[in-house]
Motif scaffolding. Structure first.
Motif, mmCIF file in Angstrom:
data_model
loop_
_atom_site.group_PDB
_atom_site.id
_atom_site.type_symbol
_atom_site.label_atom_id
_atom_site.label_comp_id
_atom_site.label_asym_id
_atom_site.label_seq_id
_atom_site.Cartn_x
_atom_site.Cartn_y
_atom_site.Cartn_z
ATOM 1 N N HIS A 86 7.225 12.131 -8.635
ATOM 2 C CA HIS A 86 7.776 12.758 -7.325
ATOM 3 C C HIS A 86 9.360 12.214 -7.172
ATOM 4 C CE1 HIS A 86 4.568 15.605 -6.661
ATOM 5 N NE2 HIS A 86 3.688 14.499 -6.673
ATOM 6 N N TYR A 87 9.374 10.828 -7.232
ATOM 7 C CA TYR A 87 10.437 10.350 -7.022
ATOM 8 C C TYR A 87 11.290 9.297 -8.063
ATOM 9 C CZ TYR A 87 7.806 11.298 -2.596
ATOM 10 O OH TYR A 87 7.148 11.791 -1.722
ATOM 11 N N GLY A 88 10.587 9.384 -9.081
ATOM 12 C CA GLY A 88 11.282 8.671 -10.351
ATOM 13 C C GLY A 88 11.201 7.215 -10.065
ATOM 14 N N ASP A 89 12.215 6.505 -10.612
ATOM 15 C CA ASP A 89 12.133 5.017 -10.829
ATOM 16 C C ASP A 89 13.147 4.264 -9.581
ATOM 17 O OD1 ASP A 89 10.332 5.020 -12.872
ATOM 18 O OD2 ASP A 89 12.187 5.282 -14.211
ATOM 19 N N ILE A 90 13.202 5.055 -8.606
ATOM 20 C CA ILE A 90 14.263 4.408 -7.507
ATOM 21 C C ILE A 90 13.640 3.768 -6.580
ATOM 22 C CG2 ILE A 90 15.722 6.636 -7.784
ATOM 23 C CD1 ILE A 90 14.562 7.655 -5.033
ATOM 24 N N ALA A 135 -1.589 6.493 -8.617
ATOM 25 C CA ALA A 135 -0.765 6.483 -7.439
ATOM 26 C C ALA A 135 0.623 5.983 -7.772
ATOM 27 C CB ALA A 135 -1.056 5.526 -6.266
ATOM 28 N N ILE A 136 0.822 4.906 -8.717
ATOM 29 C CA ILE A 136 2.006 4.709 -9.249
ATOM 30 C C ILE A 136 2.833 5.741 -10.049
ATOM 31 C CG2 ILE A 136 3.513 3.100 -10.454
ATOM 32 C CD1 ILE A 136 1.497 0.878 -9.287
ATOM 33 N N GLY A 189 0.740 -0.974 -0.145
ATOM 34 C CA GLY A 189 0.080 0.030 -0.190
ATOM 35 C C GLY A 189 0.864 1.230 -0.064
ATOM 36 N N VAL A 190 2.012 1.356 -1.084
ATOM 37 C CA VAL A 190 2.843 2.352 -0.994
ATOM 38 C C VAL A 190 2.376 3.743 -1.332
ATOM 39 C CG1 VAL A 190 3.772 1.997 -3.040
ATOM 40 C CG2 VAL A 190 5.155 2.952 -1.585
ATOM 41 N N GLY A 191 1.116 3.774 -1.909
ATOM 42 C CA GLY A 191 0.352 5.022 -2.527
ATOM 43 C C GLY A 191 1.137 5.726 -3.463
ATOM 44 N N TYR A 192 1.559 6.999 -3.114
ATOM 45 C CA TYR A 192 2.476 7.778 -4.259
ATOM 46 C C TYR A 192 3.739 8.065 -3.691
ATOM 47 C CZ TYR A 192 0.200 11.573 -1.355
ATOM 48 O OH TYR A 192 -0.161 12.429 -0.206
ATOM 49 N N GLY A 227 7.756 -1.421 -3.203
ATOM 50 C CA GLY A 227 6.464 -1.247 -2.711
ATOM 51 C C GLY A 227 5.305 -1.811 -3.490
ATOM 52 N N ILE A 228 4.153 -1.892 -3.100
ATOM 53 C CA ILE A 228 3.073 -2.608 -3.801
ATOM 54 C C ILE A 228 1.941 -1.596 -3.587
ATOM 55 C CG2 ILE A 228 1.338 -4.597 -3.677
ATOM 56 C CD1 ILE A 228 3.372 -6.196 -1.825
#
Length: 206
Positions: free
Chosen positions: A76-80, A69-70, A43-46, A62-63
């Motif tokens: 905001h955080y790229g593909d890291i 949300a993904i 439930g990582v959200g955004y 994350g899931i």
């Protein structure tokens, strides 16, 4: 539930802001103290609660059930932070074991069997001696008892959200066999319990 959360993220976008929840900061401090390196966030959200672990040198996966949300997390955080697209009901998504798992404000949205499965699935993905932290709403919340009652301590509200409200007895009942270590109270937008479990070599009957 997938449709509800997708519509929520489409309409409300970064509805909780970009700062991590208080519980995420507390979990980060705990994981750092235990020298944990690999963290799973169902439930990582955004991504606001995952990024705080990444910023502190941990590898995070994350899931998330909402494609929007993904997309926001990528914005905001790229593909890291790798994110599996799907429901926690379909765990596990990989065969990896994690030192730590952080599950924020998710488990109380599930019914009893779904909660049982989530706890067991998370426990099974921990390394031996690993820790999992859940946060969940308590009966002290003002919303307890509102909406339509659909089960013991479970109500439907907010246009379709089904929410279960925990007390210490139900925490013991549901987490007691999964290495329950500690329960404290933390205030977010609602009063929450901060539940810490540690994996032993063998699990009791959940």
């Amino acid at each position: 539930m997938a449709e509800f959360w997708e519509e929520s993220f489409v309409s409300k976008r970064e509805m909780w802001g970009l700062e991590p929840a208080t519980s995420a900061v507390l979990a980060k401090d705990f994981f750092k103290e235990k020298f944990l390196k690999n963290i799973l966030v169902p439930g990582v959200g955004y991504g606001r609660n995952a990024q705080v672990f990444k910023d502190n040198g941990m590898d995070v996966v994350g899931i998330e059930i909402s494609k929007t949300a993904i997309e926001l997390a990528r914005k905001h955080y790229g593909d890291i932070i790798p994110i599996f697209y799907g429901s926690v009901a379909d765990m596990p998504f990989d065969d990896k074991k994690y030192d730590g798992i952080f599950c924020y404000a998710l488990i109380h949205l599930l019914d009893k069997e779904e909660r049982k499965k989530l706890i067991l699935d998370c426990y099974n993905q921990l390394t031996d001696g690993g820790y999992m932290i859940f946060t969940t709403i308590t009966k002290e919340a003002q919303t307890y008892g509102q909406g339509m009652e659909i089960g013991k301590d479970r109500f439907e509200m907010f246009g379709g959200v089904k929410m279960f409200f925990y007390d210490l007895e139900t925490i013991q009942e549901e987490f007691g066999g999964a290495g329950l270590l500690d329960v404290t109270e933390v205030v977010e937008n609602y009063p929450f319990y901060f539940i810490i479990c540690k994996k032993a070599d063998k699990i009791s009957q959940i």
